[in-house]
Structures are given as structure tokens and as C-alpha cells.
Design an enzyme around this catalytic site. Structure first.
Site: not given
Ligand SMILES: [Ca+2]
Length: 482
Positions: A49-50, A89, A93, A148, A150, A173, A235, A287-288, A305
Site C-alpha cells: 500500500d503506497d 487505493c 484495487r 487491507k 478497501h 485504510s 501506508h 497499489d499506487n 500517489k
Molecule cells: Ca494506496
């Protein structure tokens, strides 16, 4: 301890899960897979995540020690033009799960037009969509999600209703728990559909996801399985367990990245120990892109991001399958998270859904290092929330002329000009060459118009969008001690 999960509860829940996987229906489905000739591979997607494009050693980080991921890259293939479909996110996803652009499945914004889902949103991934997990479960795979989600926190949207036999993780998140100025529930940690801990103890999440995933792998080593491991880290607020905290050269962010590296190494070691290394395809990506605030890095890429610059949507990606994927290679062809569903479908001996549009393509020829293999995408679209902002075709990326370029937070940027970049020569999107290449601009503008018609744009519905899931009276996910 009474507020959190006890060791006994954990073992009890794990035992029940193992029992449920041994139901006769599941066993029969498994036999269908194995009786049809060669056995299909296991799949594991490790989804950070991130995590930024240059946050791991094999993608250029000099700050973070990631020996396990670096070794994974040496034993597999690195994709260097690998994209997610959004800089945030939820939409990102939705694409990984469905093989579709977020606008296709209406997950490009939440129930009030914001860029991601918040707790107790009315919206979620439509259960009628066919996720990778749905597809593989139908093929007899054991399926589990650790981390996660989301894609909706109402029961009908949870992983357990979207093709996963088992779920352990947080539903949105880690910065969306109860705060001083909101009425949100304390951050819930779920096992299947039950809140087992709130607020979730974040320091040990990476460790617990890893241990639980290895337990699942071990229990299902004799049948095909699909594991989706969407880490909560790195994240913000960034956490790491005691063993990693304070150990990296880049503060808590580096600690979290190094713990994810450890986690990936543990999973690969478990595959090796169980003798299933050669029949397991593992993907590692994010994811980003990294935010510009918390210690992550996107290296030479512009932006971060939440943007449609490369730094928001181009991700580090490693894919490994000993004996099937060549070692130590790099692929710079355009590939996306949407491609995993059709590719896995093919490898599992089935095909992607044919009753609806799927945007992803089979990229097995790229993964397998087939000589001369090219990206199957004639164009790739960069959306921000509901707005089409850029399009890439081959080496060319066109940023569209926009009167008001939307941002996820804050006011739109006025009068954003048309810009064309040659990403092969200018990965940092610095030299606008639109004036020198009018034919290229024209060709990419035609792709943009095609996307507007198909997927939609600001204030315009696309002709081939499908509805998201919707709940009129959503309820919070609360911890209810027995
Ligand atoms: Ca993310």
C-alpha cells in the site's frame, strides 16, 4: 488482552477455517482440477500500500535493505512499465480484482464523489462482478485474502462474499479509524466477517498477515491455492514490529519496507520448504505510488500517489515462477494489474468471463519472456476520480488539455495544457514534445475519445459502465466482545 484477540481464539478460528476448507464440496472441486491432466499453478499476489517505484533495492532504492525481493527479482522477471489504474487505493484495487478499469465497474469514486471509500460507505464492489478469487475458486482453488481490502465494508462487499474462502485483515485504510474529529468506528481487524480486534494493533499487522498466510499455504499445499496479500503498510500511519522498528536508515517508513521484504522472504521460503516452489507464481507490486510526505520514493518518476503522473501509477513489479518464468529478466512493455485476471485464468485452465467486457489482457507471453512479445494494450488510460487525464500508447504519453484538472484533495488545477512525453527517452515527463509530433498527438487524442465513449469522463457516462454495489443503510463494523 481481553479487548484483543487471545492466542486461544486465534487457534480456534484457524482450526475452524481449516475444517471448513475440508468440506466435501471443496475436496470434489479440487479433484476436478487435478484429474484434468497437469496441475494448475498456485498464485500469490503481494500487494503493498503506497510503496514507491524506487522503494526496493532491485528498483533502485539505496536506502532500504530488501535482499529477499532483490533475490526474487534475480530469480524472476522485473516489469518496469507496470501500471495500476489509479493513484489511490479503492479504484486501483477494483481493477486488480476484476481485470477492469475502475470506471467500468463504477469504483472510481465513493458514494459522495470522493476518490476512495470511507468507513460505512453505501458503495462497494458489486458482488455480481467476477473477481480473480471467484474465477479461481470455481476452478477448485483454495482462496484467501490477508490484509487491507478497501472495496466496501458492508457484509455483502467483504472478501468472503467476493470469492475468498478466508479473510484476515482490515477492511479499509489504516488512517480511517476513530479520531478526535470523527464518529468512525475504531479500526477493525476482521477474521472472515467478524471483528476480532479494535482498534487493530498495527505494529504487528505485517507479521500476523505473514504468519497467517504461511499457515494457509501449509494447510493447502496439496491443492491449488490463490493468496491475495494486500499489506496495510507502508501506508501512513506507518508501523513496524519490534524486530524491525528503528533498524532501517529511513525511519519508520524504511522499517516497514524492510519488514515487508522479510515477509516476502518468509513466504518464498515456505514455498521452498513445502516443495511447491516450482508450481507457484508469485507477483510483488504496489497499489499506487509513494506519497510525497511519509518517506517513500518514486525515483526518476514525476509526481506521487494520487496523481496521473508516472509516480502515481507506475509500480515496481516482480514476477517469479521457477522453471516457467526466465530468471533475471526485465520487461519494459506496458502491462497492468488488470492483466493478472485473464493471465491467471489462462494458466488455471479456464478463461476470463465472456459475458462482460474485461479490460485486462493475457500477458503470459511477456511473463514467459517470449522473444518479440509486445504489450497487448494499444492504449492505457490514466483516470483521476471520474476524469480522464492522460493516455499512453507505446512510448508516448499524452496529458490532455484540461480547463480544470481534478485532484483527489484540494482545488483542481486550472488550464492544464496539452503535453506529450516520450517515456522511453524521458521517464521523468520533463520535455513536452507535443509541438514536434502532431500526428502522435492526433492518434492519442483519438484513443482518449474512444475511452470517453466507452468508460466515460467528467460529467459523461460511458456506454459500457456497470453498476457498483450499493447498500441504502450501511452499518459500522464494530467489535463486540463475547
Ligand atoms: Ca494506496
Amino acid at each position: 488482552m481481553n479487548k484483543n484477540l487471545t492466542r486461544r481464539d486465534f487457534l480456534k478460528a484457524a482450526g475452524l477455517t481449516a475444517a471448513s476448507l475440508a468440506l466435501p464440496g471443496c475436496a470434489a472441486a479440487s479433484q476436478n482440477v487435478t484429474s484434468g491432466g497437469s496441475r494448475p499453478p498456485n498464485f500469490i499476489i503481494i500487494y503493498c500500500d503506497d510503496l514507491g517505484y524506487c522503494d526496493i533495492g532491485c528498483f533502485g532504492s539505496t536506502r532500504h535493505r530488501t535482499p529477499n525481493l532483490d533475490q526474487m527479482a534475480e530469480e524472476g522477471i522485473r516489469f518496469t512499465s507496470f501500471y495500476v489504474t489509479s493513484g489511490v487505493c479503492t479504484p486501483s484495487r477494483s481493477s486488480l480484482m476484476t481485470g477492469c478499469y475502475p470506471r467500468r465497474v463504477n469504483m472510481h469514486q465513493n458514494d459522495t464523489g470522493l476518490c476512495v471509500l470511507f468507513p460505512v460507505n453505501k458503495k462497494g464492489l458489486n458482488p455480481n462482478e467476477i473477481t480473480i478469487a471467484d474465477l479461481l475458486k470455481k476452478q477448485g482453488y483454495a482462496t484467501a485474502c490477508f490484509g487491507k481490502w478497501h472495496l466496501g465494508d458492508q457484509p455483502q462487499f467483504l472478501p468472503t462474499r467476493q470469492g475468498f474462502d478466508y479473510y484476515f485483515g482490515i477492511p479499509y485504510s489504516n488512517d480511517m479509524g476513530k479520531g478526535k474529529n470523527n464518529n468512525r468506528p475504531p479500526l477493525p481487524l476482521l477474521r472472515d466477517e467478524k471483528v476480532i480486534e479494535a482498534p487493530a494493533v498495527q505494529d504487528t499487522l505485517t507479521k500476523r498477515y505473514t504468519e497467517d498466510a504461511i499457515k494457509f499455504i501449509t494447510a493447502n499445499k496439496d491443492r491449488p491455492f490463490f493468496i491475495y496479500l494486500p499489506h496495510t503498510m507502508p501506508h501512513n500511519p506507518v508501523h513496524a514490529s519490534e524486530k524491525f522498528r528503528g533498524k532501517s536508515a529511513n525511519g519508520i517508513y524504511g522499517d516497514a519496507v524492510e519488514e515487508i521484504d522479510w515477509s516476502s522472504g518468509e513466504i518464498l521460503a515456505a514455498l521452498n520448504k513445502l516443495g511447491i516452489d516450482n508450481r507457484t507464481l508469485v507477483v510483488f507490486t504496489s497499489d499506487n505510488g509513494a506519497s510525497n510526505q511519509f518517506g517513500g520514493g518514486n525515483g526518476p518518476l514525476r509526481g506521487h500517489k494520487g496523481s496521473t503522473w508516472e509516480g502515481g501509477m507506475r509500480e515496481p513489479c516482480i514476477i517469479r515462477w521457477p522453471g516457467k518464468i526466465p530468471v533475471g529478466k526485465t520487461c519494459d512493455e506496458v502491462a497492468t494489474t488488470m492483466d493478472l485476471l485473464p493471465t491467471f485464468a489462462r494458466l488455471a485452465g479456464t478463461k476470463p468471463p465472456t459475458d462482460r467486457i474485461i479490460d485486462g489482457k493475457n500477458i503470459w507471453p511477456l511473463m514467459a519472456g517470449t522473444k518479440g512479445a509486445k504489450s497487448p494494450h494499444e492504449a492505457f488510460y490514466y483516470y483521476q476520480i471520474d476524469q480522464l487525464q492522460a493516455v499512453r500508447s507505446g512510448k508516448w504519453k499524452l496529458h490532455l488539455e484540461l480547463e480544470a484538472k481534478k485532484r483527489n484533495w484540494g482545488k483542481p488545477i486550472p488550464n492544464s495544457p496539452l503535453q506529450l512525453y516520450n517515456l522511453d527517452a524521458d521517464i521523468g515527463e520533463k520535455n513536452n514534445v507535443a509541438d514536434k509530433n502532431p500526428d502522435v498527438v492526433k492518434r492519442l487524442l483519438a484513443f482518449a475519445e474512444k475511452a470517453r465513449d466507452d468508460l466515460g469522463d467528467l460529467n459523461r457516462e460511458g456506454r459500457n459502465q456497470r453498476p457498483a454495489g450499493w447498500v441504502e443503510t450501511p452499518n459500522p463494523l464494530l467489535f463486540e466482545p463475547v
